[in-house]
Write an enzyme that holds these catalytic residues in place. Structure first.
Site, PDB file in Angstrom:
ATOM      1  N   LYS A  55     -26.967   5.340 -30.386  1.00  0.00           N
ATOM      2  CA  LYS A  55     -26.134   4.527 -31.289  1.00  0.00           C
ATOM      3  C   LYS A  55     -25.342   5.412 -32.254  1.00  0.00           C
ATOM      4  O   LYS A  55     -24.148   5.208 -32.443  1.00  0.00           O
ATOM      5  CB  LYS A  55     -27.037   3.548 -32.050  1.00  0.00           C
ATOM      6  CG  LYS A  55     -26.294   2.602 -32.972  1.00  0.00           C
ATOM      7  CD  LYS A  55     -27.089   1.346 -33.222  1.00  0.00           C
ATOM      8  CE  LYS A  55     -28.166   1.498 -34.264  1.00  0.00           C
ATOM      9  NZ  LYS A  55     -27.643   1.602 -35.640  1.00  0.00           N
ATOM     10  N   ARG A  84     -27.394  -3.974 -48.881  1.00  0.00           N
ATOM     11  CA  ARG A  84     -27.723  -2.546 -48.800  1.00  0.00           C
ATOM     12  C   ARG A  84     -26.898  -1.707 -49.785  1.00  0.00           C
ATOM     13  O   ARG A  84     -25.751  -2.039 -50.058  1.00  0.00           O
ATOM     14  CB  ARG A  84     -27.570  -2.078 -47.347  1.00  0.00           C
ATOM     15  CG  ARG A  84     -28.566  -2.839 -46.462  1.00  0.00           C
ATOM     16  CD  ARG A  84     -28.506  -2.426 -45.036  1.00  0.00           C
ATOM     17  NE  ARG A  84     -28.945  -1.058 -44.858  1.00  0.00           N
ATOM     18  CZ  ARG A  84     -28.853  -0.402 -43.713  1.00  0.00           C
ATOM     19  NH1 ARG A  84     -28.344  -1.004 -42.660  1.00  0.00           N
ATOM     20  NH2 ARG A  84     -29.275   0.837 -43.619  1.00  0.00           N
ATOM     21  N   ARG A 123     -19.859   7.557 -33.672  1.00  0.00           N
ATOM     22  CA  ARG A 123     -19.030   8.723 -34.009  1.00  0.00           C
ATOM     23  C   ARG A 123     -17.970   8.980 -32.939  1.00  0.00           C
ATOM     24  O   ARG A 123     -16.851   9.413 -33.249  1.00  0.00           O
ATOM     25  CB  ARG A 123     -19.935   9.950 -34.195  1.00  0.00           C
ATOM     26  CG  ARG A 123     -20.708   9.880 -35.525  1.00  0.00           C
ATOM     27  CD  ARG A 123     -21.953  10.730 -35.501  1.00  0.00           C
ATOM     28  NE  ARG A 123     -22.616  10.823 -36.794  1.00  0.00           N
ATOM     29  CZ  ARG A 123     -23.460   9.916 -37.298  1.00  0.00           C
ATOM     30  NH1 ARG A 123     -23.736   8.806 -36.611  1.00  0.00           N
ATOM     31  NH2 ARG A 123     -24.026  10.088 -38.476  1.00  0.00           N
ATOM     32  N   ASP A 144     -35.940   6.300 -38.401  1.00  0.00           N
ATOM     33  CA  ASP A 144     -35.805   5.001 -37.728  1.00  0.00           C
ATOM     34  C   ASP A 144     -37.012   4.684 -36.848  1.00  0.00           C
ATOM     35  O   ASP A 144     -37.177   3.548 -36.400  1.00  0.00           O
ATOM     36  CB  ASP A 144     -34.532   4.977 -36.864  1.00  0.00           C
ATOM     37  CG  ASP A 144     -33.272   4.968 -37.721  1.00  0.00           C
ATOM     38  OD1 ASP A 144     -33.360   4.640 -38.920  1.00  0.00           O
ATOM     39  OD2 ASP A 144     -32.191   5.291 -37.187  1.00  0.00           O
ATOM     40  N   GLY A 179     -24.815  -0.419 -41.064  1.00  0.00           N
ATOM     41  CA  GLY A 179     -24.697   0.509 -42.189  1.00  0.00           C
ATOM     42  C   GLY A 179     -23.915   1.753 -41.785  1.00  0.00           C
ATOM     43  O   GLY A 179     -23.134   2.296 -42.571  1.00  0.00           O
TER      44      GLY A 179
END
Ligand code: S3P
Length: 440
Positions: free
Chosen positions: A19, A119, A24, A325, A91
């Site tokens: 991801k 957030r 990117r 994560d 995010g």
């Protein structure tokens, strides 16, 4: 969704694209000159949010068979979007794109879903403001929506163009690749020399690797990354390796589900991401590397995982950013391990897609686990048999997948509320899991 864990796991799995790297590839491809061809891009909801933001700014993104082509328009080729940019639940989209938007000569507003609106954004608003950006939270609480207006950097110019931002050195209080990447992307639009970011501990380095591959002048010295302004970025061919954060659920499930043996192919092995392997092995996990290879400048491997008797351990310090994560699923592994596991230095868990300390603790307790929340982590007393329960995902994809793993380890059924949120990072997760299930 009712998940039944009454099976062992056997067979092979190919892990979907990473991801972080997928985001990117779309972003850097969009601001590069010419086409970027991407193989293995993750087509999850978060990555679609990034694609839609760039489409709204005039970038054409095309599907050709299993390849995605981003028709880049160069550093100054984006167009003002007709409406508010929508980052959905992501995010990474919000924080990285803000660095690019701060350098544009048009105004934008970026917003997201109710989870993303909770957030913290001060972590990017502060450094971008130091760089001269005109960025503010429209709700006045350092949360989304953010309005970003072109703030000219007075009389400075970069290569003949009037500059929008100015180069700074930023000492980041958090080890966050999203913050670091935001500043590096903004640094490409800043006059006054190189922009640099120092982190307390180095976070994932995909932005540095990819910008270098596209031709940016970027270098790393210890915990500091430097970038020079106005690079000439050129479109590239990229192969996205599999996401170790997605592989993590199968690594954990293979270890804690009795009688299992699975081959997990295409696992990204970037050293800034693979802390879970060190932890799983220290806990006693039987994981062997069957093959290693290069996937477009990123290391990758096939891993063979066999069920193992795990022991608790202390997890904290410099390893945390490399497995941030994965901590929810590591907490699940700890619940099946003999002895106590202490997770510390992980206060960042509170500001992810949910408060992962509170949500993991609550749900593990519902299954009968003895667990306490701390200010910066959890203490998990493992080994007690876990049982059927209803768990709440709070629409956090990593919580949903972690509890599917808990159901497998416990060999019980689990009612996972809001389980469809797995589509944020892993559409097909439940199909991939059930394809490995064999009756005991
Ligand atoms: C990401 C960085 C991490 C991670 C997130 C993806 C990225 O966040 O939790 O899922 O792609 O840069 P932080 O940088 O805020 O730690």
């Amino acid at each position: 969704m009712l998940v039944s864990g009454k099976s062992a796991l056997h067979g092979e799995l190919i892990v979907p694209g990473d991801k972080s790297i997928s985001h990117r590839a779309i972003m850097i491809g969009s601001i590069a000159n010419g086409d970027t061809r991407i193989q293995g891009l993750l087509e999850s909801e978060d990555c679609v949010s990034t694609m839609e933001c760039f489409r709204a700014m005039g970038i054409e993104i095309e599907y050709k068979g299993d390849m995605i082509i981003v028709h880049g328009k160069g550093l100054h080729g984006l167009k003002q979007p007709a409406r508010t940019l929508n980052a959905g639940n992501s995010g990474t989209t919000t924080r990285l794109i803000s660095g690019i938007l701060a350098g544009q000569s048009f105004e934008t507003i970026i917003d997201g879903d109710s989870s993303l609106r909770k957030r913290p954004m001060k972590r990017i608003v502060e450094p971008l403001t130091k760089m001269g950006a005109d960025i503010r939270s429209l709700s006045g609480n350092d949360r989304l929506p953010l309005q970003i207006r072109p703030a000219r950097n007075a009389d400075e110019t970069i290569q003949g163009k009037s500059a929008i931002l100015k180069a700074v050195h930023y000492q980041s209080p958090v080890a966050s690749a999203q913050v670091k990447s935001c500043i590096l992307l903004a640094g490409m639009y800043a006059s006054g020399g190189r922009t640099s970011v120092t982190e307390p501990v180095r976070s994932r380095d995909h932005t540095e690797r990819m910008l270098a591959a596209f031709g940016a002048d970027i270098s790393v010295e210890g915990k500091t990354v430097f970038i020079a302004p106005e690079p000439k970025l050129t479109g590239q061919s990229i192969t996205v390796p599999g996401d170790i954060s997605s592989a993590a659920y199968f690594i954990a499930a293979g270890l804690i589900t009795p009688g299992s043996e699975i081959l997990i192919r295409n696992v990204g092995m970037n050293p800034t991401r693979n802390g879970i392997l060190q932890v799983a092995r220290t806990m006693g996990g039987d994981i062997s590397v069957v093959r290693t290879y290069d996937a477009g400048g990123e290391p990758a491997a096939d891993l063979l995982v066999r069920s193992s008797n795990l022991s608790g351990m202390d997890i904290g310090g410099e390893i945390i950013p490399s497995l941030i994560d994965e901590l929810p699923v590591i907490a699940v592994m700890a619940a099946f391990a003999k002895g106590t596991t202490v997770i510390r230095d992980a206060a960042e868990l509170k500001v992810k897609e949910s408060d992962r300390i509170a949500v993991m603790t609550d749900n593990l307790r519902r299954m009968g686990c003895d667990v306490e929340a701390t200010e910066d982590g959890m203490v998990i007393h493992g080994g007690a048999p876990l049982h059927e329960a209803t768990v709440e995902t709070h629409l956090d994809h990593r919580i949903a997948m972690s509890f599917a793993v808990a159901a497998m380890g416990a060999g019980c059924s689990l009612n996972i509320l809001g389980a469809e949120c797995v589509n944020i990072s892993y559409p097909g997760f439940f199909e991939d899991l059930s394809a490995l299930c064999r009756p005991i």
